[in-house]
Design a protein around this motif. Sequence first.
Motif, PDB file in Angstrom:
ATOM      1  N   PRO A   1      -4.639  -2.430  -1.828  1.00  0.00           N
ATOM      2  CA  PRO A   1      -5.969  -2.202  -1.271  1.00  0.00           C
ATOM      3  C   PRO A   1      -6.778  -1.227  -2.119  1.00  0.00           C
ATOM      4  O   PRO A   1      -6.326  -0.764  -3.170  1.00  0.00           O
ATOM      5  CB  PRO A   1      -5.674  -1.610   0.104  1.00  0.00           C
ATOM      6  CG  PRO A   1      -4.355  -0.937  -0.063  1.00  0.00           C
ATOM      7  CD  PRO A   1      -3.603  -1.775  -1.056  1.00  0.00           C
ATOM      8  N   GLU A   2      -7.931  -0.866  -1.602  1.00  0.00           N
ATOM      9  CA  GLU A   2      -8.917  -0.045  -2.307  1.00  0.00           C
ATOM     10  C   GLU A   2      -8.339   1.234  -2.912  1.00  0.00           C
ATOM     11  O   GLU A   2      -8.722   1.626  -3.999  1.00  0.00           O
ATOM     12  CB  GLU A   2     -10.026   0.322  -1.315  1.00  0.00           C
ATOM     13  CG  GLU A   2     -11.080   1.233  -1.886  1.00  0.00           C
ATOM     14  CD  GLU A   2     -12.127   1.604  -0.850  1.00  0.00           C
ATOM     15  OE1 GLU A   2     -13.194   2.070  -1.261  1.00  0.00           O
ATOM     16  OE2 GLU A   2     -11.876   1.433   0.348  1.00  0.00           O
ATOM     17  N   HIS A   3      -7.449   1.901  -2.254  1.00  0.00           N
ATOM     18  CA  HIS A   3      -6.950   3.198  -2.721  1.00  0.00           C
ATOM     19  C   HIS A   3      -5.765   3.083  -3.669  1.00  0.00           C
ATOM     20  O   HIS A   3      -5.161   4.084  -4.036  1.00  0.00           O
ATOM     21  CB  HIS A   3      -6.577   4.075  -1.521  1.00  0.00           C
ATOM     22  CG  HIS A   3      -7.736   4.338  -0.620  1.00  0.00           C
ATOM     23  ND1 HIS A   3      -8.751   5.216  -0.946  1.00  0.00           N
ATOM     24  CD2 HIS A   3      -8.070   3.807   0.578  1.00  0.00           C
ATOM     25  CE1 HIS A   3      -9.642   5.222   0.018  1.00  0.00           C
ATOM     26  NE2 HIS A   3      -9.256   4.375   0.959  1.00  0.00           N
TER      27      HIS A   3
ATOM     28  N   ASN B   1       0.857  -1.185   0.000  1.00  0.00           N
ATOM     29  CA  ASN B   1       0.000   0.000   0.000  1.00  0.00           C
ATOM     30  C   ASN B   1       0.893   1.233   0.000  1.00  0.00           C
ATOM     31  O   ASN B   1       2.110   1.123  -0.174  1.00  0.00           O
ATOM     32  CB  ASN B   1      -0.992  -0.015   1.178  1.00  0.00           C
ATOM     33  CG  ASN B   1      -0.315   0.123   2.528  1.00  0.00           C
ATOM     34  OD1 ASN B   1       0.859   0.469   2.643  1.00  0.00           O
ATOM     35  ND2 ASN B   1      -1.064  -0.154   3.564  1.00  0.00           N
TER      36      ASN B   1
ATOM     37  N   LYS C   1      -6.137   6.819  -5.131  1.00  0.00           N
ATOM     38  CA  LYS C   1      -7.530   6.635  -5.555  1.00  0.00           C
ATOM     39  C   LYS C   1      -8.473   6.981  -4.404  1.00  0.00           C
ATOM     40  O   LYS C   1      -8.181   6.739  -3.246  1.00  0.00           O
ATOM     41  CB  LYS C   1      -7.773   5.194  -6.003  1.00  0.00           C
ATOM     42  CG  LYS C   1      -6.853   4.740  -7.132  1.00  0.00           C
ATOM     43  CD  LYS C   1      -7.050   5.575  -8.366  1.00  0.00           C
ATOM     44  CE  LYS C   1      -6.147   5.078  -9.485  1.00  0.00           C
ATOM     45  NZ  LYS C   1      -6.189   5.913 -10.648  1.00  0.00           N
ATOM     46  N   ASP C   2      -9.630   7.547  -4.747  1.00  0.00           N
ATOM     47  CA  ASP C   2     -10.648   7.884  -3.745  1.00  0.00           C
ATOM     48  C   ASP C   2     -11.341   6.626  -3.243  1.00  0.00           C
ATOM     49  O   ASP C   2     -11.371   5.609  -3.936  1.00  0.00           O
ATOM     50  CB  ASP C   2     -11.691   8.832  -4.340  1.00  0.00           C
ATOM     51  CG  ASP C   2     -11.146  10.232  -4.571  1.00  0.00           C
ATOM     52  OD1 ASP C   2     -10.230  10.632  -3.829  1.00  0.00           O
ATOM     53  OD2 ASP C   2     -11.632  10.904  -5.484  1.00  0.00           O
ATOM     54  N   ALA C   3     -11.944   6.717  -2.073  1.00  0.00           N
ATOM     55  CA  ALA C   3     -12.685   5.613  -1.498  1.00  0.00           C
ATOM     56  C   ALA C   3     -13.795   5.183  -2.458  1.00  0.00           C
ATOM     57  O   ALA C   3     -14.560   6.009  -2.949  1.00  0.00           O
ATOM     58  CB  ALA C   3     -13.274   6.004  -0.153  1.00  0.00           C
ATOM     59  N   GLY C   4     -13.868   3.902  -2.757  1.00  0.00           N
ATOM     60  CA  GLY C   4     -14.892   3.369  -3.641  1.00  0.00           C
ATOM     61  C   GLY C   4     -14.620   3.541  -5.123  1.00  0.00           C
ATOM     62  O   GLY C   4     -15.354   3.018  -5.954  1.00  0.00           O
ATOM     63  N   GLU C   5     -13.588   4.286  -5.480  1.00  0.00           N
ATOM     64  CA  GLU C   5     -13.258   4.510  -6.888  1.00  0.00           C
ATOM     65  C   GLU C   5     -12.801   3.200  -7.520  1.00  0.00           C
ATOM     66  O   GLU C   5     -12.040   2.442  -6.922  1.00  0.00           O
ATOM     67  CB  GLU C   5     -12.156   5.562  -7.003  1.00  0.00           C
ATOM     68  CG  GLU C   5     -11.786   5.903  -8.429  1.00  0.00           C
ATOM     69  CD  GLU C   5     -10.719   7.009  -8.515  1.00  0.00           C
ATOM     70  OE1 GLU C   5     -10.133   7.158  -9.588  1.00  0.00           O
ATOM     71  OE2 GLU C   5     -10.471   7.678  -7.500  1.00  0.00           O
ATOM     72  N   HIS C   6     -13.285   2.927  -8.735  1.00  0.00           N
ATOM     73  CA  HIS C   6     -12.875   1.719  -9.445  1.00  0.00           C
ATOM     74  C   HIS C   6     -11.417   1.873  -9.874  1.00  0.00           C
ATOM     75  O   HIS C   6     -11.021   2.887 -10.442  1.00  0.00           O
ATOM     76  CB  HIS C   6     -13.762   1.486 -10.666  1.00  0.00           C
ATOM     77  CG  HIS C   6     -13.396   0.251 -11.426  1.00  0.00           C
ATOM     78  ND1 HIS C   6     -13.676  -1.007 -10.947  1.00  0.00           N
ATOM     79  CD2 HIS C   6     -12.750   0.091 -12.603  1.00  0.00           C
ATOM     80  CE1 HIS C   6     -13.225  -1.903 -11.812  1.00  0.00           C
ATOM     81  NE2 HIS C   6     -12.665  -1.256 -12.816  1.00  0.00           N
ATOM     82  N   VAL C   7     -10.626   0.857  -9.575  1.00  0.00           N
ATOM     83  CA  VAL C   7      -9.206   0.868  -9.940  1.00  0.00           C
ATOM     84  C   VAL C   7      -8.985  -0.180 -11.029  1.00  0.00           C
ATOM     85  O   VAL C   7      -9.183  -1.364 -10.819  1.00  0.00           O
ATOM     86  CB  VAL C   7      -8.310   0.555  -8.717  1.00  0.00           C
ATOM     87  CG1 VAL C   7      -6.842   0.530  -9.116  1.00  0.00           C
ATOM     88  CG2 VAL C   7      -8.559   1.548  -7.605  1.00  0.00           C
TER      89      VAL C   7
END
Length: 109
Positions: free
Chosen positions: A92-94, A65, A100-106
């Motif tokens: 992880p998510e970001h 991360n 990346k923003d929270a919930g943003e598709h990567v």
Amino acid sequence: MKNAIYYLLIFLTLISCSSKNAPTNSLTAVDDKKVMVKKIITPGIVSMNSYLPMLDNKKVAIVANQTSMINGTHLVDTLRDIGVNITKVFAPEHGFRGTKDAGEHVENQ
């Protein structure tokens, strides 16, 4: 040999979660008495030269991360710059750089 690489990846993942060489305290039983013992957590960067030969001519995957830093440089960049063949980075998510923003598709990058 594959098991050694998996263990190394797990080890790198664990050590990359801490950005500082912070001492920790814990209670340890000595002669039926609890004694405070100071333990030093040593990040893998301190012994990087000892495990780098195991990565020669190998495909390496990293779980990282944005806190996976070595002297201000991301672990992925450091290993890539010294010639480690990084083929996958799991993050992880970001995203592994934390941009990346929270919930943003990567997307795969």
